[in-house]
Design an enzyme around this catalytic site. Structure first.
Site, PDB file in Angstrom:
ATOM      1  N   GLU A 268       0.876  -1.177   0.000  1.00  0.00           N
ATOM      2  CA  GLU A 268       0.000   0.000   0.000  1.00  0.00           C
ATOM      3  C   GLU A 268       0.907   1.220   0.000  1.00  0.00           C
ATOM      4  O   GLU A 268       1.768   1.355   0.872  1.00  0.00           O
ATOM      5  CB  GLU A 268      -0.911  -0.004   1.238  1.00  0.00           C
ATOM      6  CG  GLU A 268      -1.762   1.247   1.399  1.00  0.00           C
ATOM      7  CD  GLU A 268      -2.628   1.534   0.185  1.00  0.00           C
ATOM      8  OE1 GLU A 268      -3.493   0.721  -0.148  1.00  0.00           O
ATOM      9  OE2 GLU A 268      -2.420   2.602  -0.455  1.00  0.00           O
TER      10      GLU A 268
ATOM     11  N   HIS B 142      -4.366  -2.214  -6.992  1.00  0.00           N
ATOM     12  CA  HIS B 142      -5.634  -1.610  -6.546  1.00  0.00           C
ATOM     13  C   HIS B 142      -5.516  -0.091  -6.685  1.00  0.00           C
ATOM     14  O   HIS B 142      -4.415   0.450  -6.700  1.00  0.00           O
ATOM     15  CB  HIS B 142      -5.944  -2.011  -5.107  1.00  0.00           C
ATOM     16  CG  HIS B 142      -6.610  -3.349  -5.041  1.00  0.00           C
ATOM     17  ND1 HIS B 142      -7.772  -3.573  -4.354  1.00  0.00           N
ATOM     18  CD2 HIS B 142      -6.279  -4.524  -5.634  1.00  0.00           C
ATOM     19  CE1 HIS B 142      -8.130  -4.841  -4.509  1.00  0.00           C
ATOM     20  NE2 HIS B 142      -7.244  -5.446  -5.271  1.00  0.00           N
ATOM     21  N   GLU B 143      -6.677   0.559  -6.795  1.00  0.00           N
ATOM     22  CA  GLU B 143      -6.700   1.991  -7.122  1.00  0.00           C
ATOM     23  C   GLU B 143      -5.728   2.246  -8.284  1.00  0.00           C
ATOM     24  O   GLU B 143      -4.843   3.099  -8.210  1.00  0.00           O
ATOM     25  CB  GLU B 143      -6.345   2.869  -5.911  1.00  0.00           C
ATOM     26  CG  GLU B 143      -7.305   2.723  -4.748  1.00  0.00           C
ATOM     27  CD  GLU B 143      -7.004   1.477  -3.905  1.00  0.00           C
ATOM     28  OE1 GLU B 143      -5.827   1.183  -3.706  1.00  0.00           O
ATOM     29  OE2 GLU B 143      -7.956   0.805  -3.491  1.00  0.00           O
TER      30      GLU B 143
ATOM     31  N   GLU C  32     -15.083  -4.855  -1.275  1.00  0.00           N
ATOM     32  CA  GLU C  32     -14.817  -4.190   0.002  1.00  0.00           C
ATOM     33  C   GLU C  32     -15.956  -3.262   0.438  1.00  0.00           C
ATOM     34  O   GLU C  32     -16.228  -3.137   1.634  1.00  0.00           O
ATOM     35  CB  GLU C  32     -13.497  -3.419  -0.067  1.00  0.00           C
ATOM     36  CG  GLU C  32     -13.454  -2.341  -1.133  1.00  0.00           C
ATOM     37  CD  GLU C  32     -12.060  -1.732  -1.313  1.00  0.00           C
ATOM     38  OE1 GLU C  32     -11.128  -2.162  -0.623  1.00  0.00           O
ATOM     39  OE2 GLU C  32     -11.910  -0.837  -2.158  1.00  0.00           O
TER      40      GLU C  32
HETATM   41  C1  NOJ Z   1      -7.969  -0.493  -0.717  1.00  0.00           C
HETATM   42  C2  NOJ Z   1      -7.899  -1.805  -1.400  1.00  0.00           C
HETATM   43  O1  NOJ Z   1      -8.894  -1.913  -2.397  1.00  0.00           O
HETATM   44  C3  NOJ Z   1      -8.043  -2.884  -0.364  1.00  0.00           C
HETATM   45  O2  NOJ Z   1      -8.094  -4.150  -0.983  1.00  0.00           O
HETATM   46  C4  NOJ Z   1      -6.882  -2.782   0.593  1.00  0.00           C
HETATM   47  O3  NOJ Z   1      -7.049  -3.728   1.601  1.00  0.00           O
HETATM   48  C5  NOJ Z   1      -6.821  -1.391   1.224  1.00  0.00           C
HETATM   49  N1  NOJ Z   1      -6.869  -0.381   0.220  1.00  0.00           N
HETATM   50  C6  NOJ Z   1      -5.553  -1.199   2.040  1.00  0.00           C
HETATM   51  O4  NOJ Z   1      -4.434  -1.282   1.209  1.00  0.00           O
HETATM   52 CA    CA Z   2     -10.076  -0.040  -3.478  1.00  0.00          CA
END
Ligand code: NOJ
Ligand code: CA
Length: 686
Positions: free
Chosen positions: A389, A468-469, A493
């Site tokens: 992340e 992601h993002e 999510e």
């Molecule tokens: C958003 C992501 O879509 C999710 O899968 C992840 O757990 C969180 N960010 C934290 O990185």
């Molecule tokens: Ca996300």
């Protein structure tokens, strides 16, 4: 070769397209036309009364895209919009088939006609040159600008790209807003085409005469993402995502833009079974990528998303060594290839949302022993899936990228999930001088460069990336097959955070919009059907299984807690057997935004799988099993909505099981509950 390339006299074109077209003298054509291989699509490229380049398209003799302009405005004067004439054209065609290392189908057919149209501006605009290459398939068109090397124009500083799409008919559009907060993670809009504002791509349209269109782009490399902005009526214009530097794109010549694409089909299935963008990307640059095997995985994840555990260290820390070993044991027992662990690294303590600079991608926290855990995983033949992340701080990530990927390879990890949560603003990018940063759009040119840098660096160390993002998928998995999946839409999510947060029509809309761009890490398999504080999902139990067939990814999560997966042994049995890699995929029933049932053939056996997802309307379908191999009897094992099932009440847990023999051509009645779904395995007997 059936390509038609004609030089059309100006008056004939004026009659055909209904617009006056001036001639530019005998020596140069005033228009160029080309057709798709079967002749159904006819493209006309010309210039209008202001000497602007335009393109238009007919299908089966009917206007599909009216005269639409092409060009660029630049931030440093002399726009490339007016004063053009056509100075030549070249044609080519191809009819080939290529193989994907993994995917929805193994073999992809590429049959197209290609025409390159050369434009030149008059002396008022310094005689600048701009070429546009069109590629016509029977089920779509792509075109890109090719800017040749030329005197007086070393670098193009693009204020915006003026590519128009004048949709000739009304209809319904399915879209999410572009240039908005929360990136792509929005609920889809279903509106008249005339009510679209600024949309992201892919944007899908069902025209009044039943024609289906999806506008997108292919091969987004070193350029800003294209948003699709309605100018007036049904006339759309590209608008590129902005940059902190002024020009939305800065490129040295020569260069090619990404392809602007339109999938065109008679039906929803024709949009889905369509490889337009993949065909417009460059072939695999990485060579042998067999080190990545499509797989299913579990993870220390839903617990943090629901708030039961924390990413940060402390009493509820999710990613402890002990819990990771428990998840590895579960994965090994049930044949899952990987275990994702989030919150293993330093940087999560405190308010991580705004503090991307604090993340370390190499240092584990005190209660997570990376070495011990990866050794344990290796012993059990399971992969640890890494997690990076970034909080959108790409400057911090880029500084550590090489070391991080090297470390993961040394620990036998060959897949990493990345993340760019940056809700407060944009991406924090390196500014050039060490330590200095600047804010950028999440799909502007700088972030597009960043994603490819991550994918290329990861490839060097045999690591696959699931972002992601992300920036949107434009088919680059063909060129970089280690770019295995991404999020890029509202994922599972959200269901942890609110009742029916992803409504029942969300997934049947994704299939025909976001999923046209490529694999999605949607993270299905919440068998408890509950988010935080027991908020219910807008899904029946069978729909959670149907998602494995509706939403393709070569890396598919079983996203629930392992205890919940174990508490549903019959559903777990399906998740264990369903492949993540296919020889063929067909949409056998479905409409955009309503429902989607796929038939997919396993790449590694003769098994077929059928299933998918439904919206809020109950349906009685009669499927035809025309796709099965002839002369075989298959045992169909069925997981389907139980009698009275509905996502609206506790009856969402009602599921029914059935086994029966079927053969090619049989009909198969299937009832789908409101918010329901189905999953069927078809296994041939001896
Ligand atoms: C958003 C992501 O879509 C999710 O899968 C992840 O757990 C969180 N960010 C934290 O990185
Ligand atoms: Ca996300």
């Amino acid at each position: 070769m059936r390509l038609l390339k004609t030089i059309v006299p100006a008056f004939a074109l004026a009659l055909a397209a209904g617009t006056p077209v001036p001639a530019f003298g005998e020596e140069t054509p005033s228009a160029v036309t080309a057709t798709s291989p079967d002749g159904s699509l006819v493209l006309t490229v010309t210039t209008d009364s202001s000497k602007r380049p335009t393109w238009s398209l007919t299908r089966k003799g009917k206007l599909l895209i009216g005269a639409s302009k092409l060009g660029f405005t630049l931030t440093d004067g002399l726009n490339m919009v007016r004063g053009f004439r056509i100075v030549g054209s070249e044609t080519a065609s191809a009819d080939t088939t290529w193989e994907q290392p993994w995917g929805e189908r193994r073999f992809v057919k590429d049959k197209h006609n290609d025409v390159l149209v050369r434009f030149e501006q008059n002396a008022d605009y310094a005689g600048r040159r701009m070429n546009v290459r069109f590629r016509l398939f029977d089920n779509g068109v792509g075109f890109r600008y090719e800017l040749p090397e030329q005197p007086g124009l070393k670098t193009m500083k693009i204020a915006d790209e003026w590519t128009e799409f004048d949709v000739a008919q009304g209809g319904t559009a399915f879209w999410v807003a572009g240039l908005e907060w929360n990136r792509e993670e929005q609920i889809y809009q279903r509106t008249p085409i005339e009510a679209v504002a600024t949309a992201q791509t892919p944007i899908t349209m069902r025209l009044d005469d039943g024609t289906h269109l999806a506008v997108h782009e292919a091969a987004l490399v070193d350029y800003s993402a294209m948003n699709f902005k309605r100018a007036e009526g049904r006339l759309f214009r590209s608008t590129l995502s902005p940059s902190s530097q002024g020009p939305r794109v800065v490129r040295d010549l020569p260069f090619n833009t990404p392809w602007r694409t339109i999938r065109i089909a008679d039906s929803a299935a024709g949009l889905v079974e369509n490889d337009l963008e993949l065909n417009l990307n460059e072939p695999n640059k990485l060579g042998d990528v067999s080190w990545f095997k499509p797989m299913k995985y579990v993870g220390i994840w839903w617990g943090m998303i629901r708030g039961d555990w924390s990413w940060a260290e402390g009493a509820n820390h999710g990613a402890t060594t002990a819990r990771t070993k428990q998840y590895i044991d579960f994965a090994a027992k049930h044949g899952f290839g990987g275990v994702l662990v989030e919150g293993w690294d330093k940087g999560w303590n405190g308010d991580w949302f705004g503090h991307g600079q604090d993340f370390s991608f190499t240092e584990a926290v005190h209660d997570f022993d990376l070495k011990a855990v990866t050794a344990y995983a290796a012993k059990k033949n399971v992969q640890l899936i890494g997690h990076n992340e970034t909080g959108g701080h790409i400057a911090n990530y880029e500084a550590q990228l090489e070391d991080a990927m090297k470390l993961y390879q040394s620990f036998g990890m060959n897949a990493v999930k990345t993340g760019y949560v940056a809700d407060a603003g944009g991406i924090i990018a390196p500014a050039g001088k060490p330590g200095e940063t600047r804010m950028e759009f999440h799909d502007g040119q700088r972030q597009v460069q960043h994603h490819l840098k991550v994918v290329e660096t990861a490839a060097k160390y045999k690591v696959a990336i699931n972002a992601h993002e992300p920036v949107k998928d434009t088919g680059l998995r063909r060129t970089y097959p280690n770019w295995i999946a991404r999020e890029g839409a509202r994922g599972m999510e959200y269901n942890a955070w609110g009742e029916f947060a992803n409504g029942p029509d969300h997934e049947p809309t994704l299939v025909y919009t976001r999923m046209l761009s490529g694999p999605m890490d949607y993270t299905p398999g919440i068998l408890s059907l509950e988010g935080a504080g027991h908020v219910p999902l807008a899904s029946t139990l069978a729909k959670q299984l149907g998602l494995y067939l509706a939403i393709y990814s070569p890396i598919q999560m079983a996203a629930d807690f392992v205890e919940s997966l174990a508490a549903h042994p019959k559903e777990l049995a399906f998740i264990k057997m369903v492949p993540a890699d296919w020889a063929e995929s067909h949409l056998i029933a479905g409409e955009v935004g309503d429902y989607a049932i796929f038939a997919r053939k396993d790449r590694n056996s003769d098994d077929w799988y059928v299933g998918g997802v439904n919206d809020a309307t109950a349906r009685d379908l009669v499927l035809t099993l025309g796709f099965l191999d002839p002369g075989k009897t298959y045992t169909a094992s069925v997981w389907k909505d139980g009698e009275g099932a509905t996502y609206r009440t506790e009856a969402r847990h009602r599921i029914a099981y059935e086994t029966r023999d079927v053969k090619k051509g049989d009909t198969f009645p299937l009832w789908l509950a409101p918010g329901g779904g189905a999953a069927i395995r078809l296994h041939p007997g001896k």
